[in-house]
Design a protein around this motif. Structure first.
Motif, short mmCIF file in Angstrom:
data_model
loop_
_atom_site.label_atom_id
_atom_site.label_comp_id
_atom_site.label_asym_id
_atom_site.label_seq_id
_atom_site.Cartn_x
_atom_site.Cartn_y
_atom_site.Cartn_z
N MET A 1 0.86 -1.38 0.06
CA MET A 1 0.14 -0.21 0.05
C MET A 1 1.15 1.26 -0.16
SD MET A 1 -3.03 0.52 2.65
CE MET A 1 -2.05 -0.23 4.29
N ARG A 3 2.06 4.29 0.43
CA ARG A 3 1.93 6.01 1.47
C ARG A 3 2.12 7.46 0.61
NH1 ARG A 3 1.30 3.32 6.43
NH2 ARG A 3 2.13 5.67 7.23
N THR A 4 1.21 8.80 -0.11
CA THR A 4 1.69 9.45 -0.56
C THR A 4 1.54 10.76 1.36
OG1 THR A 4 1.05 8.81 -2.09
CG2 THR A 4 1.37 11.17 -2.11
N CYS A 49 -9.81 4.14 -2.21
CA CYS A 49 -8.74 3.26 -1.24
C CYS A 49 -8.64 2.77 0.36
CB CYS A 49 -8.24 4.80 -1.31
SG CYS A 49 -6.52 5.21 0.30
N ASN A 79 -9.97 11.67 -8.60
CA ASN A 79 -9.60 9.75 -8.86
C ASN A 79 -9.46 10.06 -10.58
OD1 ASN A 79 -7.59 9.23 -7.09
ND2 ASN A 79 -8.39 7.59 -6.26
N CYS A 121 -2.97 13.22 -1.77
CA CYS A 121 -3.77 12.02 -1.50
C CYS A 121 -4.89 11.89 -0.14
CB CYS A 121 -2.84 11.07 0.13
SG CYS A 121 -2.98 12.52 1.21
N CYS A 179 -3.60 7.49 0.24
CA CYS A 179 -3.49 6.91 -1.28
C CYS A 179 -2.59 7.84 -2.13
CB CYS A 179 -3.87 5.97 -1.88
SG CYS A 179 -4.59 3.97 -1.08
N LYS A 182 -5.07 9.70 -7.72
CA LYS A 182 -4.50 8.86 -9.12
C LYS A 182 -5.09 9.93 -10.61
CE LYS A 182 -4.52 5.21 -6.63
NZ LYS A 182 -3.13 5.36 -5.73
#
Length: 185
Positions: A1, A3-4, A49, A79, A121, A179, A182
Protein backbone atom coordinates in the motif's frame (compact mmCIF):
# COMPACT_ATOMS: atom_id res chain seq x y z
CA UNK A 1 0.00 0.00 0.00
CA UNK A 2 1.70 3.19 -1.22
CA UNK A 3 1.81 6.03 1.28
CA UNK A 4 1.60 9.62 0.06
CA UNK A 5 1.61 12.66 2.38
CA UNK A 6 -0.40 15.87 2.07
CA UNK A 7 1.29 18.79 0.33
CA UNK A 8 0.22 21.07 3.23
CA UNK A 9 -1.32 24.04 1.42
CA UNK A 10 -0.31 27.31 3.11
CA UNK A 11 -2.46 28.34 6.07
CA UNK A 12 -4.47 31.45 5.27
CA UNK A 13 -5.06 30.38 1.66
CA UNK A 14 -8.56 31.30 0.47
CA UNK A 15 -10.56 28.24 -0.65
CA UNK A 16 -10.59 28.04 -4.45
CA UNK A 17 -14.10 28.17 -5.90
CA UNK A 18 -15.49 25.17 -7.78
CA UNK A 19 -18.66 23.81 -9.37
CA UNK A 20 -18.84 20.01 -9.45
CA UNK A 21 -21.36 17.23 -9.95
CA UNK A 22 -22.80 15.81 -6.74
CA UNK A 23 -22.96 12.10 -7.53
CA UNK A 24 -25.94 11.50 -5.22
CA UNK A 25 -28.32 14.29 -6.28
CA UNK A 26 -26.91 14.53 -9.83
CA UNK A 27 -26.88 18.33 -9.42
CA UNK A 28 -23.95 20.67 -9.96
CA UNK A 29 -22.95 22.29 -6.69
CA UNK A 30 -20.49 25.05 -5.93
CA UNK A 31 -18.35 25.87 -2.94
CA UNK A 32 -20.41 28.88 -1.81
CA UNK A 33 -23.66 26.92 -1.77
CA UNK A 34 -22.10 24.24 0.47
CA UNK A 35 -20.17 26.20 3.07
CA UNK A 36 -21.13 26.07 6.71
CA UNK A 37 -21.96 29.29 8.59
CA UNK A 38 -19.01 28.75 10.96
CA UNK A 39 -16.56 26.83 8.79
CA UNK A 40 -16.16 24.19 6.13
CA UNK A 41 -14.28 20.90 5.87
CA UNK A 42 -13.26 19.83 2.38
CA UNK A 43 -12.07 16.23 2.09
CA UNK A 44 -10.45 14.62 -0.92
CA UNK A 45 -11.46 10.96 -0.72
CA UNK A 46 -12.25 8.07 -3.05
CA UNK A 47 -14.03 4.73 -2.95
CA UNK A 48 -11.20 2.21 -3.12
CA UNK A 49 -8.30 3.58 -1.05
CA UNK A 50 -7.78 1.48 2.11
CA UNK A 51 -6.90 4.63 4.07
CA UNK A 52 -10.28 6.17 3.19
CA UNK A 53 -12.12 2.91 3.84
CA UNK A 54 -10.46 2.92 7.28
CA UNK A 55 -11.56 6.49 8.18
CA UNK A 56 -15.06 6.41 6.64
CA UNK A 57 -16.81 5.53 9.94
CA UNK A 58 -15.18 8.47 11.71
CA UNK A 59 -15.76 11.05 8.98
CA UNK A 60 -19.42 10.03 8.79
CA UNK A 61 -19.79 10.31 12.57
CA UNK A 62 -17.83 13.57 12.71
CA UNK A 63 -19.84 15.18 9.92
CA UNK A 64 -23.14 14.46 11.67
CA UNK A 65 -21.83 15.94 14.91
CA UNK A 66 -20.21 19.08 13.50
CA UNK A 67 -22.81 19.89 10.84
CA UNK A 68 -25.18 20.53 13.76
CA UNK A 69 -22.61 23.01 15.10
CA UNK A 70 -22.38 24.97 11.83
CA UNK A 71 -19.48 23.29 10.03
CA UNK A 72 -20.14 22.31 6.42
CA UNK A 73 -18.66 19.12 4.99
CA UNK A 74 -17.79 18.47 1.35
CA UNK A 75 -16.19 15.31 -0.08
CA UNK A 76 -14.49 15.35 -3.48
CA UNK A 77 -13.09 12.50 -5.54
CA UNK A 78 -10.58 13.46 -8.21
CA UNK A 79 -9.23 10.05 -9.21
CA UNK A 80 -8.76 8.97 -12.82
CA UNK A 81 -11.77 6.71 -13.39
CA UNK A 82 -10.46 5.26 -16.65
CA UNK A 83 -7.70 3.47 -14.77
CA UNK A 84 -9.63 3.20 -11.48
CA UNK A 85 -13.23 2.49 -12.56
CA UNK A 86 -14.32 1.68 -8.98
CA UNK A 87 -14.05 5.44 -8.32
CA UNK A 88 -16.51 6.37 -11.11
CA UNK A 89 -19.50 8.58 -10.23
CA UNK A 90 -22.04 5.73 -10.29
CA UNK A 91 -19.96 3.88 -7.67
CA UNK A 92 -19.44 7.10 -5.70
CA UNK A 93 -23.22 7.37 -5.36
CA UNK A 94 -23.44 3.79 -4.11
CA UNK A 95 -20.61 4.42 -1.62
CA UNK A 96 -22.18 7.65 -0.32
CA UNK A 97 -25.46 5.86 0.35
CA UNK A 98 -23.78 2.79 1.89
CA UNK A 99 -21.71 4.98 4.24
CA UNK A 100 -24.69 7.24 5.05
CA UNK A 101 -22.82 10.39 4.03
CA UNK A 102 -24.68 13.50 5.18
CA UNK A 103 -22.57 15.64 2.86
CA UNK A 104 -22.23 15.88 -0.91
CA UNK A 105 -19.76 13.57 -2.64
CA UNK A 106 -18.55 15.55 -5.64
CA UNK A 107 -16.76 14.33 -8.77
CA UNK A 108 -13.77 16.36 -10.01
CA UNK A 109 -13.61 14.87 -13.50
CA UNK A 110 -10.86 17.09 -14.91
CA UNK A 111 -8.90 17.07 -11.63
CA UNK A 112 -8.67 20.87 -11.65
CA UNK A 113 -10.12 21.21 -8.15
CA UNK A 114 -7.60 18.79 -6.63
CA UNK A 115 -4.85 20.76 -8.35
CA UNK A 116 -6.20 24.10 -7.11
CA UNK A 117 -6.19 22.76 -3.53
CA UNK A 118 -2.76 21.17 -4.03
CA UNK A 119 -4.31 17.89 -2.87
CA UNK A 120 -1.98 14.90 -2.96
CA UNK A 121 -3.62 11.95 -1.26
CA UNK A 122 -6.82 10.33 -0.14
CA UNK A 123 -7.84 11.21 2.45
CA UNK A 124 -6.66 14.82 2.47
CA UNK A 125 -8.45 17.19 4.88
CA UNK A 126 -8.84 21.00 4.79
CA UNK A 127 -10.67 23.18 7.33
CA UNK A 128 -11.64 26.71 6.34
CA UNK A 129 -13.11 29.37 8.62
CA UNK A 130 -16.35 31.25 7.82
CA UNK A 131 -14.34 33.60 5.57
CA UNK A 132 -12.98 30.57 3.67
CA UNK A 133 -9.43 31.06 4.98
CA UNK A 134 -7.51 27.82 5.51
CA UNK A 135 -6.97 27.25 9.24
CA UNK A 136 -6.12 23.53 9.26
CA UNK A 137 -4.89 20.98 6.76
CA UNK A 138 -3.53 17.55 7.37
CA UNK A 139 -4.49 14.34 9.06
CA UNK A 140 -7.73 13.24 10.66
CA UNK A 141 -5.78 11.53 13.48
CA UNK A 142 -2.83 9.13 13.93
CA UNK A 143 -4.86 6.02 12.99
CA UNK A 144 -3.90 4.16 9.82
CA UNK A 145 -4.98 0.74 8.55
CA UNK A 146 -3.29 -1.85 10.73
CA UNK A 147 -1.45 0.46 13.17
CA UNK A 148 -3.86 -0.18 16.08
CA UNK A 149 -4.08 3.52 16.98
CA UNK A 150 -7.62 4.70 17.81
CA UNK A 151 -9.76 6.13 15.02
CA UNK A 152 -11.16 9.22 16.75
CA UNK A 153 -10.57 12.19 14.44
CA UNK A 154 -8.57 13.88 17.21
CA UNK A 155 -6.54 16.30 15.06
CA UNK A 156 -9.40 17.55 12.89
CA UNK A 157 -11.80 17.58 15.85
CA UNK A 158 -9.39 19.73 17.87
CA UNK A 159 -9.08 22.17 14.97
CA UNK A 160 -12.87 22.39 14.55
CA UNK A 161 -13.42 22.79 18.30
CA UNK A 162 -10.86 25.61 18.40
CA UNK A 163 -12.45 27.27 15.38
CA UNK A 164 -15.90 27.10 16.98
CA UNK A 165 -14.65 28.46 20.33
CA UNK A 166 -12.52 31.20 18.78
CA UNK A 167 -9.33 29.66 20.17
CA UNK A 168 -6.13 29.76 18.12
CA UNK A 169 -5.46 26.63 16.09
CA UNK A 170 -1.95 25.25 16.46
CA UNK A 171 -0.13 25.97 13.18
CA UNK A 172 2.03 22.86 13.69
CA UNK A 173 -0.06 20.25 11.88
CA UNK A 174 0.72 16.71 10.72
CA UNK A 175 0.17 15.85 7.07
CA UNK A 176 -2.43 13.30 6.14
CA UNK A 177 -1.11 10.03 4.76
CA UNK A 178 -2.96 7.92 2.24
CA UNK A 179 -3.07 6.71 -1.33
CA UNK A 180 -1.80 9.18 -3.89
CA UNK A 181 -4.47 10.80 -6.03
CA UNK A 182 -4.68 8.83 -9.26
CA UNK A 183 -3.74 11.52 -11.79
CA UNK A 184 -4.65 11.22 -15.45
CA UNK A 185 -1.68 10.79 -17.75
Amino acid sequence: MARTESNMLALGTIAPEFSLLDTVSQKTMNLHSLTGPKGTVIMFICNHCPFVVHVNPEITKMAREYQEKGIGFIAISSNDVENYPEDAPNFMKIKAKAENYTFPYLYDEDQSVAKSYNAACTPDFYLFNKDLELVYRGQLDDSRPGNDKPLNGKDLRNAMDNLLSGTAIDPVQKPSIGCGIKWKS
